[in-house]
Design a protein around this motif. Structure first.
Motif, short mmCIF file in Angstrom:
data_model
loop_
_atom_site.label_atom_id
_atom_site.label_comp_id
_atom_site.label_asym_id
_atom_site.label_seq_id
_atom_site.Cartn_x
_atom_site.Cartn_y
_atom_site.Cartn_z
N ASP A 70 9.05 8.85 5.20
CA ASP A 70 7.82 8.38 4.36
C ASP A 70 7.12 9.95 3.77
OD1 ASP A 70 5.85 6.31 4.48
OD2 ASP A 70 4.82 7.89 5.10
N ASP A 90 0.85 -8.21 -7.25
CA ASP A 90 0.62 -7.09 -7.96
C ASP A 90 -0.74 -7.49 -8.42
OD1 ASP A 90 2.99 -5.86 -7.82
OD2 ASP A 90 3.98 -6.63 -9.76
N SER A 130 -3.83 1.28 9.33
CA SER A 130 -2.83 0.86 8.22
C SER A 130 -3.25 -0.65 7.63
CB SER A 130 -1.35 0.96 8.58
OG SER A 130 -1.15 2.17 9.18
N HIS A 170 -1.17 -2.76 5.13
CA HIS A 170 0.25 -2.95 4.46
C HIS A 170 -0.05 -3.88 3.37
CE1 HIS A 170 2.04 -0.99 7.86
NE2 HIS A 170 1.39 -1.53 8.65
N PHE A 171 0.74 -3.61 2.18
CA PHE A 171 0.43 -4.43 1.04
C PHE A 171 1.80 -4.72 0.28
CE2 PHE A 171 -0.30 0.00 -0.25
CZ PHE A 171 0.60 0.25 -1.26
N ARG A 172 2.94 -4.60 0.87
CA ARG A 172 4.21 -4.96 0.74
C ARG A 172 4.50 -6.30 0.24
NH1 ARG A 172 8.88 -2.08 1.04
NH2 ARG A 172 7.95 -0.75 2.47
N GLN A 173 3.61 -7.16 0.95
CA GLN A 173 3.76 -8.69 0.64
C GLN A 173 2.79 -9.09 -0.38
OE1 GLN A 173 6.10 -10.27 1.47
NE2 GLN A 173 7.20 -8.39 2.64
N LYS A 215 4.63 4.17 2.23
CA LYS A 215 5.34 3.44 1.76
C LYS A 215 4.76 1.91 1.95
CE LYS A 215 9.82 3.64 2.28
NZ LYS A 215 11.19 3.88 2.71
N LYS A 216 4.09 1.77 0.70
CA LYS A 216 3.69 0.45 0.64
C LYS A 216 2.49 0.20 1.71
CE LYS A 216 6.15 -1.36 -2.89
NZ LYS A 216 5.27 -1.72 -4.08
N VAL A 217 1.80 1.35 1.93
CA VAL A 217 0.75 1.05 2.94
C VAL A 217 -0.46 2.01 2.57
CG1 VAL A 217 1.90 2.71 4.45
CG2 VAL A 217 0.25 1.22 5.46
N TYR A 268 -3.45 -6.57 -5.81
CA TYR A 268 -3.51 -4.99 -5.20
C TYR A 268 -4.67 -4.41 -5.41
CZ TYR A 268 -2.91 -0.11 -4.18
OH TYR A 268 -3.22 0.99 -3.94
N TRP A 297 -1.87 7.21 1.36
CA TRP A 297 -0.90 6.22 1.23
C TRP A 297 0.51 6.92 1.64
CZ3 TRP A 297 -5.01 7.03 -1.79
CH2 TRP A 297 -5.76 5.93 -2.39
#
Length: 235
Positions: free
Chosen positions: A167, A102, A94, A96-99, A128-130, A105, A126
């Motif tokens: 999810d 924009d 995985s 993760h791109f929550r942090q 949730k934000k991953v 990305y 994809w």
């Protein structure tokens, strides 16, 4: 934190030795220890891990060496993208791109895809934000639900499976329960969503309330009230 570590932490937290555990989108299924079953050609071989925990099914086991290579490459490729986090989920990787900002990305996705290009047996999906790189096999959370019902001898019974998820990947399990025509596929969301779930709870606190009501109902199961009335889930 790896999926295996999380798996063991969940078992440590729950502290129940007589329940089944599933992780990595159902690609890693463990059961209480018991004598090894004989292999009859139709049933998956049952093995024991070092702690005596029965490993029932790992359909993506042959992909593990490649997954570790993908993990290493992704960690190297994404190291300079602030906020990106690569996680070893044992049977998938995985990102993760929550942090992640924009504006960063697109660069992150390009790097993930560039790594994936070297591994024909994997695909990108994809949550949730991953972003997740998974083995391309016919297996998901819905197949895991079917496997549990079949292996426990419940596929043709009047048992009502309850599945709670928040999810996109949980939709596969929701669809399986819907096809059965009996059961409770429940999505956790505070906003309306296009979903195959039949019921909804708004947040983890409502999930806890629901489970407490379920436990109380189990203790007084002679009640004639419907499950919907007792649990208060929204359809």
């Amino acid at each position: 934190m790896s999926a295996l570590f999380l798996f063991l932490k969940v078992k440590e937290f729950v502290q129940l030795s007589n329940v089944y555990y599933a992780g990595s989108h159902g690609m890693d299924i463990m059961a209480p220890p018991r004598p090894v079953k004989s292999f009859d050609g139709n049933t998956p071989t049952v093995v024991m891990d070092k702690k005596g925990t029965e490993v029932l099914f790992q359909p993506a086991k042959s992909f593990l060496p490649a997954i570790q290579k993908i993990l290493t490459e992704l960690e190297e490729e994404t190291a300079k993208i602030k906020g990106a986090r690569v996680e070893d989920n044992q049977f998938c990787v995985s990102v993760h791109f929550r942090q992640v900002k924009d504006e960063d990305y697109q660069n992150l996705e390009e790097k993930v895809r560039s790594v994936l290009e070297n591994y024909a047996g994997f695909h990108l999906c994809w949550g949730k934000k991953v972003m997740e790189i998974r083995p391309t096999i016919e297996w998901d959370k819905g197949h895991a639900v079917e496997y549990f019902l079949e292996s426990l001898g419940l596929s043709n019974s009047d048992v009502l499976p309850v599945y709670i998820g928040d999810d996109r990947t949980d939709e596969d399990a929701f669809k399986v329960i819907q096809r059965r025509g009996q059961g409770y596929p429940i999505i956790v969301t505070s906003t309306p969503k296009d979903t195959k779930a039949s019921y909804s709870l708004t947040d983890p606190s409502e999930v806890l309330s629901f489970l407490l009501r379920l436990a109380r109902w189990r203790k007084s199961s002679s009640s004639s009230r419907s499950l919907n009335q007792i649990w208060g889930v929204v359809n």
